[in-house]
Scaffold this active site. Sequence first.
Site, mmCIF file in Angstrom:
data_model
loop_
_atom_site.group_PDB
_atom_site.id
_atom_site.type_symbol
_atom_site.label_atom_id
_atom_site.label_comp_id
_atom_site.label_asym_id
_atom_site.label_seq_id
_atom_site.Cartn_x
_atom_site.Cartn_y
_atom_site.Cartn_z
ATOM 1 N N SER A 251 0.835 -1.191 0.000
ATOM 2 C CA SER A 251 0.000 0.000 0.000
ATOM 3 C C SER A 251 0.871 1.241 0.000
ATOM 4 O O SER A 251 1.980 1.230 0.541
ATOM 5 C CB SER A 251 -0.895 0.019 1.234
ATOM 6 O OG SER A 251 -0.100 0.375 2.340
ATOM 7 N N LYS A 252 0.323 2.296 -0.609
ATOM 8 C CA LYS A 252 1.145 3.500 -0.770
ATOM 9 C C LYS A 252 1.421 4.188 0.553
ATOM 10 O O LYS A 252 2.269 5.057 0.626
ATOM 11 C CB LYS A 252 0.520 4.439 -1.792
ATOM 12 C CG LYS A 252 -0.794 5.024 -1.389
ATOM 13 C CD LYS A 252 -1.276 5.953 -2.481
ATOM 14 C CE LYS A 252 -2.724 6.306 -2.224
ATOM 15 N NZ LYS A 252 -3.415 6.809 -3.388
ATOM 16 N N ARG A 253 0.697 3.800 1.590
ATOM 17 C CA ARG A 253 1.006 4.393 2.894
ATOM 18 C C ARG A 253 2.337 3.893 3.436
ATOM 19 O O ARG A 253 2.953 4.529 4.264
ATOM 20 C CB ARG A 253 -0.111 4.094 3.891
ATOM 21 C CG ARG A 253 -1.273 4.977 3.633
ATOM 22 C CD ARG A 253 -2.458 4.812 4.490
ATOM 23 N NE ARG A 253 -3.644 4.847 3.656
ATOM 24 C CZ ARG A 253 -3.964 5.831 2.819
ATOM 25 N NH1 ARG A 253 -3.196 6.906 2.736
ATOM 26 N NH2 ARG A 253 -5.038 5.780 2.080
ATOM 27 N N LYS A 254 2.746 2.723 2.960
ATOM 28 C CA LYS A 254 4.004 2.167 3.469
ATOM 29 C C LYS A 254 5.109 2.174 2.421
ATOM 30 O O LYS A 254 6.288 2.190 2.751
ATOM 31 C CB LYS A 254 3.768 0.744 3.953
ATOM 32 C CG LYS A 254 2.793 0.703 5.117
ATOM 33 C CD LYS A 254 2.813 -0.612 5.833
ATOM 34 C CE LYS A 254 1.886 -0.535 7.031
ATOM 35 N NZ LYS A 254 1.425 -1.846 7.456
ATOM 36 N N ASN A 255 4.743 2.096 1.172
ATOM 37 C CA ASN A 255 5.711 1.986 0.085
ATOM 38 C C ASN A 255 5.177 2.753 -1.112
ATOM 39 O O ASN A 255 3.983 2.711 -1.352
ATOM 40 C CB ASN A 255 5.789 0.522 -0.367
ATOM 41 C CG ASN A 255 6.946 -0.202 0.240
ATOM 42 O OD1 ASN A 255 8.073 0.274 0.196
ATOM 43 N ND2 ASN A 255 6.673 -1.357 0.804
#
Length: 499
Positions: A251-255
């Site tokens: 997910s873009k929140r982590k990567n």
Amino acid sequence: MSVRTRIAPSPTGDPHVGTAYMALFNYCFAKKHGGDFLLRIEDTDQVRSTASAEAAILKALRWTGLTWDEGPDVGGPHGPYRQSERSAIYREHADQLLESGHAFRCFCTNETLDALRLSQKGQSYLGYDGRCMHLSPVEVRKQMDAGVPHVVRMKVPREGTCTVQDMLRGPIALDWTQVDFQVLLKSDGLPTYHLANVVDDHLMEITHVMRGEEWLTSAPKHLLLYQYFGWQPPQLCHMPLLRNPDKSKLSKRKNPTSILFYQRMGVLPEALLNYLGQMAWTMPDGRERFRVEEMVEAFDLSRISLGGPVFDITKLYWLNGTWIREELTDAQFADRVSEWALNRDHLMPIIPLVKGRVQVFTELAPLAGYVLAGIPDIDASLLPSKKVEAAVVRKVFWAALQRIDKMRDYTKEEVEAAFRDLSAAFDIKLRDLLRPFYVASSGREAALPLFDVAMILGKDIFRTRIRFALEKLGAPTEAEQKEWKAWLDARPTAAPTVE
Ligand code: GLU
């Protein structure tokens, strides 16, 4: 019958590496069997789909080097390849199901459905109970004549199991009671994903559907639709999802998840596809570096492993380094660098920002080099100031990330409006509010105009720099995020006009 596969992205956000991953495997499978690979745009969600997202997906997939035999940009005998241009086809098919008694009109209002949901608390089956299925033809006619808005739902058995044959997993039994009376046609007459997807896969003669495993639970509905229409379903193959290094779903929140991020970071398209190929797949000789043509040659579904593949940027960059060192001649290296960013098109927007600030060219690199850099390391002590202390900077960074994520087009005006909005919400002067963003985006205190830089960097690099700076100050906990969200939702926002 020749093999036909497809990738069917929905243009609702940034072009995701998961889309390139699925495209790659569909491509390899089709080409290994001498078949065709198609691209279809699934834009039935009119609220979330945008033309710019579609353009970005096409551009990003083209950049990877993959090609498709049919698609909205290249045409083909089964077009149109954009679902928003096929509404009449879906309506006809919904009518067919209504006539054959496999679907029914549902006139329930949102309030009725909400009340139903509340009354189901604690029960195992949650969802619509199929009450409109029992309306008499006369009642249906009456509601229709009165123009009551309605949807079309499919009938679903309420007992027994459905067996899905998955090419990787074998037979999987799923309980019909877990499957809802899926809406096929919305009250605006447009189809949902399920109807459009099945109708198109059939009409486009898709023989093998390879898609992410999150769609496995939809497979019973799809198989039932094929049965209702009297069609032969395609073979289904649900691929393992890409994961963050902590094993959660990528997910873009982590990567960073956008293909364009990796393009801007200077990853070679061959290396990106090579790395995506390594997700869930190994070459028979165990070699790590391979080209798509080599993957096609060796492709065999039995070599796919179901363990959650981890998309690890460090490994991707390492692999990219080996491509640069071992596959590129010096001349190719020079060409690739200029294709990447050291070219006229890319430099042009930077010129107005720097022209008035340099005397000689040598001053360019120290002044604007960060615009070309990836994610600069930053000194966290530079982020807070007397006016905005560290605890507030964290909250402001977090709020800015939420706003950027929600942007549809990411234009300079939209970014500027978002920051003005935050300035009002936090009751901090715009200048003071922007200061830590200058540091986050450049690594320095004095930098080029922020909104211009945000455009030149692009959404992904800009947001990743902010996220990186936020992590330097301490990534927010779940509890903090919840509290901040409630706080932010209750704050006033700026008037839409710019000062
Ligand atoms: N539009 C769906 C998506 O965005 C396609 C899923 C499928 O391949 O059936 O993932």
